[in-house]
Design a protein around this motif. Structure first.
Motif, PDB file in Angstrom:
ATOM      1  N   LYS A 225      66.875  -5.456  38.740  1.00  0.00           N
ATOM      2  CA  LYS A 225      65.679  -6.267  38.533  1.00  0.00           C
ATOM      3  C   LYS A 225      65.889  -7.751  38.855  1.00  0.00           C
ATOM      4  CE  LYS A 225      63.905  -3.028  35.748  1.00  0.00           C
ATOM      5  NZ  LYS A 225      62.564  -2.363  35.728  1.00  0.00           N
ATOM      6  N   VAL A 226      64.676  -8.399  38.677  1.00  0.00           N
ATOM      7  CA  VAL A 226      64.916  -9.777  39.178  1.00  0.00           C
ATOM      8  C   VAL A 226      64.791 -10.655  38.279  1.00  0.00           C
ATOM      9  CG1 VAL A 226      64.274  -9.200  41.599  1.00  0.00           C
ATOM     10  CG2 VAL A 226      62.553  -9.850  40.118  1.00  0.00           C
ATOM     11  N   ASP A 227      65.070 -12.013  38.382  1.00  0.00           N
ATOM     12  CA  ASP A 227      64.878 -13.105  37.338  1.00  0.00           C
ATOM     13  C   ASP A 227      63.303 -13.657  37.270  1.00  0.00           C
ATOM     14  OD1 ASP A 227      67.445 -12.868  36.849  1.00  0.00           O
ATOM     15  OD2 ASP A 227      68.263 -14.340  37.979  1.00  0.00           O
ATOM     16  N   VAL A 228      62.785 -13.879  38.662  1.00  0.00           N
ATOM     17  CA  VAL A 228      61.659 -14.420  38.893  1.00  0.00           C
ATOM     18  C   VAL A 228      60.665 -13.684  39.843  1.00  0.00           C
ATOM     19  CG1 VAL A 228      60.575 -16.452  39.250  1.00  0.00           C
ATOM     20  CG2 VAL A 228      62.537 -16.544  38.466  1.00  0.00           C
ATOM     21  N   VAL A 229      59.492 -13.638  39.536  1.00  0.00           N
ATOM     22  CA  VAL A 229      58.561 -13.253  40.619  1.00  0.00           C
ATOM     23  C   VAL A 229      57.412 -14.194  40.707  1.00  0.00           C
ATOM     24  CG1 VAL A 229      56.665 -11.235  40.867  1.00  0.00           C
ATOM     25  CG2 VAL A 229      58.757 -10.497  39.946  1.00  0.00           C
ATOM     26  N   ILE A 230      57.101 -14.375  41.812  1.00  0.00           N
ATOM     27  CA  ILE A 230      56.173 -15.515  42.297  1.00  0.00           C
ATOM     28  C   ILE A 230      54.864 -14.752  42.985  1.00  0.00           C
ATOM     29  CG2 ILE A 230      55.627 -17.705  43.569  1.00  0.00           C
ATOM     30  CD1 ILE A 230      58.619 -18.109  43.423  1.00  0.00           C
TER      31      ILE A 230
ATOM     32  N   VAL B 258      54.669  -6.119  38.108  1.00  0.00           N
ATOM     33  CA  VAL B 258      55.342  -7.389  37.485  1.00  0.00           C
ATOM     34  C   VAL B 258      56.331  -6.734  36.188  1.00  0.00           C
ATOM     35  CG1 VAL B 258      55.211  -9.269  36.030  1.00  0.00           C
ATOM     36  CG2 VAL B 258      53.699  -8.961  37.844  1.00  0.00           C
ATOM     37  N   THR B 259      56.239  -5.988  35.484  1.00  0.00           N
ATOM     38  CA  THR B 259      56.927  -5.389  34.440  1.00  0.00           C
ATOM     39  C   THR B 259      58.040  -4.530  35.045  1.00  0.00           C
ATOM     40  OG1 THR B 259      55.547  -3.377  33.864  1.00  0.00           O
ATOM     41  CG2 THR B 259      55.090  -5.639  32.657  1.00  0.00           C
TER      42      THR B 259
ATOM     43  N   GLY C 283      63.243 -12.065  32.097  1.00  0.00           N
ATOM     44  CA  GLY C 283      62.477 -12.593  33.419  1.00  0.00           C
ATOM     45  C   GLY C 283      61.091 -13.298  33.329  1.00  0.00           C
ATOM     46  N   THR C 284      60.783 -14.266  34.546  1.00  0.00           N
ATOM     47  CA  THR C 284      59.586 -14.868  34.448  1.00  0.00           C
ATOM     48  C   THR C 284      58.755 -14.723  35.682  1.00  0.00           C
ATOM     49  OG1 THR C 284      60.949 -16.817  33.670  1.00  0.00           O
ATOM     50  CG2 THR C 284      58.957 -17.418  34.524  1.00  0.00           C
ATOM     51  N   PHE C 285      57.340 -14.546  35.387  1.00  0.00           N
ATOM     52  CA  PHE C 285      56.413 -14.405  36.379  1.00  0.00           C
ATOM     53  C   PHE C 285      55.687 -15.638  36.628  1.00  0.00           C
ATOM     54  CE2 PHE C 285      51.840 -12.461  37.359  1.00  0.00           C
ATOM     55  CZ  PHE C 285      52.371 -12.595  38.717  1.00  0.00           C
ATOM     56  N   LEU C 286      55.709 -16.195  37.668  1.00  0.00           N
ATOM     57  CA  LEU C 286      54.812 -17.504  37.959  1.00  0.00           C
ATOM     58  C   LEU C 286      53.529 -17.250  38.833  1.00  0.00           C
ATOM     59  CD1 LEU C 286      58.082 -19.818  39.245  1.00  0.00           C
ATOM     60  CD2 LEU C 286      56.897 -19.644  36.808  1.00  0.00           C
ATOM     61  N   TYR C 287      52.719 -17.499  38.434  1.00  0.00           N
ATOM     62  CA  TYR C 287      51.557 -17.207  38.938  1.00  0.00           C
ATOM     63  C   TYR C 287      50.491 -18.307  39.018  1.00  0.00           C
ATOM     64  CZ  TYR C 287      47.439 -14.413  40.075  1.00  0.00           C
ATOM     65  OH  TYR C 287      46.336 -13.529  40.990  1.00  0.00           O
TER      66      TYR C 287
END
Length: 143
Positions: free
Chosen positions: A38-43, A61-62, A69-73
């Protein structure tokens, strides 16, 4: 090339964080192409053009993000079928929208190294006339 962008921007602010960032090419519909951990951030930027993609993007994303985690969009504020549904789904999917702000004018500046305004308009005609919204979705408090 995303790796190139990471390398040149990773040296901003005096610290070289580029070695801690990974770019990956994945097939949204094929979980075997997703990172094992799993990752910490998805952009993501302007990923939704039709409402039928909303369930798949939510799954990606999930599925990629870790427990904190954080999703920056970033996306235009109008003109994207499915965007309101996606925002609603994310807010109800164990995420909360920590921020929803208008992108600063610098985000809409001519990105071309040459500075050529005609080329910029040719390739990025929406930049000058579109309002972009920056979303920060978190599984837990981002602050």
């Amino acid at each position: 090339n995303l790796r190139h962008d990471i390398d040149i921007n990773g040296k901003q602010g005096g610290e070289n964080w580029s070695t801690r960032v990974t770019a990956a090419s994945i097939d949204w519909g094929d979980e075997s192409t997703w990172p094992a951990d799993k990752v910490d951030v998805v952009i993501g930027s302007d990923l939704i053009y039709q409402s039928s993609i909303v369930p798949l993007l939510r799954k990606v994303v999930t599925g990629l993000l870790g427990k904190q985690g954080t999703f920056l969009y970033v996306a235009p504020d109008t003109g994207r079928d499915g965007l309101p549904e996606f925002i609603a789904v994310m807010k109800g999917e164990g995420f909360h929208c920590e921020e929803e702000i208008i992108a600063p004018p610098s985000y809409c500046a001519n990105p071309l190294k040459s500075g050529d305004e005609e080329d910029c308009f040719l390739h990025f005609h929406e930049l000058a006339s579109t309002t972009y919204i920056l979303y920060t979705f978190c599984r837990s408090s981002c602050r």
